[in-house]
Design a protein around this motif. Structure first.
Motif, PDB file in Angstrom:
ATOM      1  N   GLY A 289     -12.288 -35.905 -30.078  1.00 17.47           N
ATOM      2  CA  GLY A 289     -13.147 -36.210 -31.218  1.00 17.47           C
ATOM      3  C   GLY A 289     -14.552 -35.668 -31.064  1.00 17.47           C
ATOM      4  O   GLY A 289     -15.531 -36.291 -31.491  1.00 17.47           O
ATOM      5  N   LEU A 290     -14.660 -34.480 -30.504  1.00 19.27           N
ATOM      6  CA  LEU A 290     -15.968 -33.898 -30.195  1.00 19.27           C
ATOM      7  C   LEU A 290     -16.653 -33.415 -31.473  1.00 19.27           C
ATOM      8  O   LEU A 290     -16.122 -32.584 -32.203  1.00 19.27           O
ATOM      9  CB  LEU A 290     -15.794 -32.748 -29.214  1.00 19.27           C
ATOM     10  N   ILE A 291     -17.860 -33.935 -31.727  1.00 22.33           N
ATOM     11  CA  ILE A 291     -18.666 -33.537 -32.884  1.00 22.33           C
ATOM     12  C   ILE A 291     -20.068 -33.193 -32.392  1.00 22.33           C
ATOM     13  O   ILE A 291     -20.671 -33.958 -31.632  1.00 22.33           O
ATOM     14  CB  ILE A 291     -18.750 -34.653 -33.937  1.00 22.33           C
ATOM     15  N   GLN A 292     -20.586 -32.053 -32.803  1.00 22.58           N
ATOM     16  CA  GLN A 292     -21.935 -31.645 -32.446  1.00 22.58           C
ATOM     17  C   GLN A 292     -22.730 -31.342 -33.716  1.00 22.58           C
ATOM     18  O   GLN A 292     -22.246 -30.631 -34.601  1.00 22.58           O
ATOM     19  CB  GLN A 292     -21.922 -30.397 -31.553  1.00 22.58           C
ATOM     20  N   ILE A 293     -23.932 -31.895 -33.795  1.00 23.94           N
ATOM     21  CA  ILE A 293     -24.840 -31.631 -34.908  1.00 23.94           C
ATOM     22  C   ILE A 293     -25.866 -30.624 -34.415  1.00 23.94           C
ATOM     23  O   ILE A 293     -26.614 -30.904 -33.472  1.00 23.94           O
ATOM     24  CB  ILE A 293     -25.517 -32.919 -35.391  1.00 23.94           C
ATOM     25  N   LEU A 294     -25.904 -29.460 -35.029  1.00 24.27           N
ATOM     26  CA  LEU A 294     -26.681 -28.336 -34.523  1.00 24.27           C
ATOM     27  C   LEU A 294     -27.850 -28.010 -35.454  1.00 24.27           C
ATOM     28  O   LEU A 294     -27.638 -27.551 -36.588  1.00 24.27           O
ATOM     29  CB  LEU A 294     -25.780 -27.100 -34.382  1.00 24.27           C
ATOM     30  N   ARG A 295     -29.055 -28.250 -34.983  1.00 25.82           N
ATOM     31  CA  ARG A 295     -30.259 -27.787 -35.690  1.00 25.82           C
ATOM     32  C   ARG A 295     -30.760 -26.568 -34.926  1.00 25.82           C
ATOM     33  O   ARG A 295     -31.727 -26.646 -34.172  1.00 25.82           O
ATOM     34  CB  ARG A 295     -31.306 -28.891 -35.768  1.00 25.82           C
ATOM     35  N   LEU A 296     -30.085 -25.477 -35.111  1.00 25.92           N
ATOM     36  CA  LEU A 296     -30.300 -24.271 -34.316  1.00 25.92           C
ATOM     37  C   LEU A 296     -30.527 -23.029 -35.174  1.00 25.92           C
ATOM     38  O   LEU A 296     -30.525 -21.914 -34.646  1.00 25.92           O
ATOM     39  CB  LEU A 296     -29.091 -24.032 -33.392  1.00 25.92           C
ATOM     40  N   THR A 297     -30.706 -23.219 -36.475  1.00 28.91           N
ATOM     41  CA  THR A 297     -30.817 -22.075 -37.376  1.00 28.91           C
ATOM     42  C   THR A 297     -32.172 -22.067 -38.079  1.00 28.91           C
ATOM     43  O   THR A 297     -32.472 -22.971 -38.863  1.00 28.91           O
ATOM     44  CB  THR A 297     -29.699 -22.102 -38.428  1.00 28.91           C
ATOM     45  N   PRO A 298     -33.012 -21.087 -37.813  1.00 29.68           N
ATOM     46  CA  PRO A 298     -34.329 -21.019 -38.463  1.00 29.68           C
ATOM     47  C   PRO A 298     -34.223 -20.590 -39.917  1.00 29.68           C
ATOM     48  O   PRO A 298     -33.216 -20.014 -40.345  1.00 29.68           O
ATOM     49  CB  PRO A 298     -35.074 -19.969 -37.633  1.00 29.68           C
ATOM     50  N   ARG A 299     -35.270 -20.868 -40.665  1.00 28.52           N
ATOM     51  CA  ARG A 299     -35.369 -20.429 -42.054  1.00 28.52           C
ATOM     52  C   ARG A 299     -36.567 -19.501 -42.205  1.00 28.52           C
ATOM     53  O   ARG A 299     -37.499 -19.506 -41.393  1.00 28.52           O
ATOM     54  CB  ARG A 299     -35.533 -21.624 -42.998  1.00 28.52           C
ATOM     55  N   ASP A 300     -36.539 -18.706 -43.261  1.00 26.82           N
ATOM     56  CA  ASP A 300     -37.670 -17.832 -43.562  1.00 26.82           C
ATOM     57  C   ASP A 300     -38.862 -18.645 -44.062  1.00 26.82           C
ATOM     58  O   ASP A 300     -38.708 -19.656 -44.748  1.00 26.82           O
ATOM     59  CB  ASP A 300     -37.291 -16.833 -44.663  1.00 26.82           C
ATOM     60  N   HIS A 301     -40.048 -18.201 -43.713  1.00 24.39           N
ATOM     61  CA  HIS A 301     -41.289 -18.617 -44.371  1.00 24.39           C
ATOM     62  C   HIS A 301     -42.266 -17.468 -44.193  1.00 24.39           C
ATOM     63  O   HIS A 301     -41.900 -16.404 -43.678  1.00 24.39           O
ATOM     64  CB  HIS A 301     -41.813 -19.947 -43.814  1.00 24.39           C
ATOM     65  N   ASP A 302     -43.518 -17.657 -44.625  1.00 20.51           N
ATOM     66  CA  ASP A 302     -44.461 -16.538 -44.590  1.00 20.51           C
ATOM     67  C   ASP A 302     -44.704 -16.014 -43.178  1.00 20.51           C
ATOM     68  O   ASP A 302     -45.091 -14.864 -43.002  1.00 20.51           O
ATOM     69  CB  ASP A 302     -45.796 -16.946 -45.217  1.00 20.51           C
ATOM     70  N   GLY A 303     -44.468 -16.861 -42.171  1.00 17.14           N
ATOM     71  CA  GLY A 303     -44.734 -16.455 -40.800  1.00 17.14           C
ATOM     72  C   GLY A 303     -43.540 -15.902 -40.054  1.00 17.14           C
ATOM     73  O   GLY A 303     -43.690 -15.442 -38.905  1.00 17.14           O
ATOM     74  N   GLN A 304     -42.357 -15.929 -40.651  1.00 18.83           N
ATOM     75  CA  GLN A 304     -41.195 -15.395 -39.951  1.00 18.83           C
ATOM     76  C   GLN A 304     -40.096 -14.999 -40.937  1.00 18.83           C
ATOM     77  O   GLN A 304     -39.949 -15.596 -42.003  1.00 18.83           O
ATOM     78  CB  GLN A 304     -40.653 -16.383 -38.921  1.00 18.83           C
ATOM     79  N   HIS A 305     -39.346 -13.988 -40.546  1.00 20.03           N
ATOM     80  CA  HIS A 305     -38.217 -13.507 -41.334  1.00 20.03           C
ATOM     81  C   HIS A 305     -36.999 -13.415 -40.417  1.00 20.03           C
ATOM     82  O   HIS A 305     -37.054 -12.770 -39.365  1.00 20.03           O
ATOM     83  CB  HIS A 305     -38.516 -12.134 -41.933  1.00 20.03           C
ATOM     84  N   VAL A 306     -35.918 -14.083 -40.810  1.00 22.44           N
ATOM     85  CA  VAL A 306     -34.697 -14.098 -40.002  1.00 22.44           C
ATOM     86  C   VAL A 306     -33.894 -12.844 -40.327  1.00 22.44           C
ATOM     87  O   VAL A 306     -33.332 -12.703 -41.409  1.00 22.44           O
ATOM     88  CB  VAL A 306     -33.856 -15.364 -40.291  1.00 22.44           C
ATOM     89  N   ARG A 307     -33.837 -11.928 -39.381  1.00 19.42           N
ATOM     90  CA  ARG A 307     -33.124 -10.671 -39.589  1.00 19.42           C
ATOM     91  C   ARG A 307     -31.621 -10.840 -39.359  1.00 19.42           C
ATOM     92  O   ARG A 307     -30.803 -10.276 -40.081  1.00 19.42           O
ATOM     93  CB  ARG A 307     -33.679  -9.592 -38.660  1.00 19.42           C
TER      94      ARG A 307
END
Length: 284
Positions: free
Chosen positions: A19-37
């Motif tokens: 029953g292994l469940i992992q909650i992953l907050r590992l994905t950045p979003r774009d804003h004026d200071g960064q762009h996810v390529r």
């Protein structure tokens, strides 16, 4: 700055975990200071990976393993282009009112000592919010020794301040307590930091704070290093404290003793235009 990240989080279990469940907050979003390529999350075992957004506006993935397993590696790879903004965060997803970030949590409750510390910093110079915050980030950095290493999700800001040492999440919690005591909305940020000392290989991600400054908006402050956030910071998730922005949190049934190991590489890479420019210079 173009930053390449390879982040492995490796769990091993004494016996197969069910029953292994992992909650992953590992994905950045774009804003004026960064762009996810580019960005990719790859669990090492078969399962379902579902994307959604949490109440803070973070991108969250839920991973559910199909079968019992005695080991799990979550690999994150990606490339981010960052831009110098003097720490100012604009264009980010905002789902909550600013005053929400005045709330205390069990990890960020103010002790009498922390209240005194915050009041002393506030009264030590110009009273405008930006000046106070610059003094505060420097004061936390000076008062509490930054010791990279394993961290505990249960360590409170008050305990870290009393001990006079901690990891980046501890110094960030202390900054949040002080800022909120001064009625400055502030929040926890998890992400990555590109070191300039040649240390591409790291043992953990990074944490810092953002505070609300009139006429500027949200501004990043890194108490572990004693300065504002820069283009070397890759912003991934926000919360009221570590628990709201933790890169990985999970649950399982059985499995016995768990061992955690992290391998992280954060390196600056050349853009194609930079590479062509250097090649032209060498040919010239």
């Amino acid at each position: 700055m173009r930053i390449r990240i390879v982040h492995d989080t490796v769990y091993t279990y004494e016996q197969p975990a069910r029953g292994l469940i992992q909650i992953l907050r590992l994905t950045p979003r774009d804003h004026d200071g960064q762009h996810v390529r580019e960005w990719r999350i790859e669990p090492s075992v078969n399962g379902r990976l579902t994307a959604r957004e949490d109440g803070f506006g973070n991108l969250v993935h839920w991973f559910t393993a199909d079968d019992p397993t005695d080991a799990l590696t979550v690999r994150v790879t990606g490339e981010i282009e960052t831009f110098e903004t003097s720490g100012i965060v604009r264009g980010a997803v905002e789902r909550l009112p600013d005053l929400f970030y005045l709330r205390d949590t069990p990890l960020t409750e103010a002790s009498p000592e922390l209240k005194t510390f915050a009041d002393k910093v506030a009264g030590g110079g110009e009273r405008d919010i930006l000046s106070v915050l610059h003094r505060l980030v420097a004061a936390v950095h000076e008062a509490v020794t930054f010791e990279p290493g394993p961290s505990s999700a249960s360590t409170t800001a008050a305990l870290s301040f009393e001990a006079g040492k901690g990891v980046c999440q501890d110094l960030t919690h202390i900054f949040l307590v002080a800022a909120r005591h001064l009625q400055i909305p502030s929040r926890y940020v998890s992400g990555y930091f590109r070191r300039d000392d040649g240390g591409d290989d790291q043992k953990a991600g990074h944490a810092w704070a953002e505070a609300l400054v009139p006429d500027l908006g949200w501004v990043g402050f890194d108490p572990a290093h004693g300065f504002s956030a820069t283009e070397a910071h890759v912003r991934v998730a926000v919360g009221l404290d570590y628990l709201g922005a933790a890169p990985i949190r999970g649950s399982r049934m059985g499995g016995g003793t768990e061992t955690l190991d992290v391998a992280l590489r954060v390196e600056q890479v050349q853009s194609p235009s930079q590479a062509r420019g250097q090649q032209s210079q060498s040919q010239g």
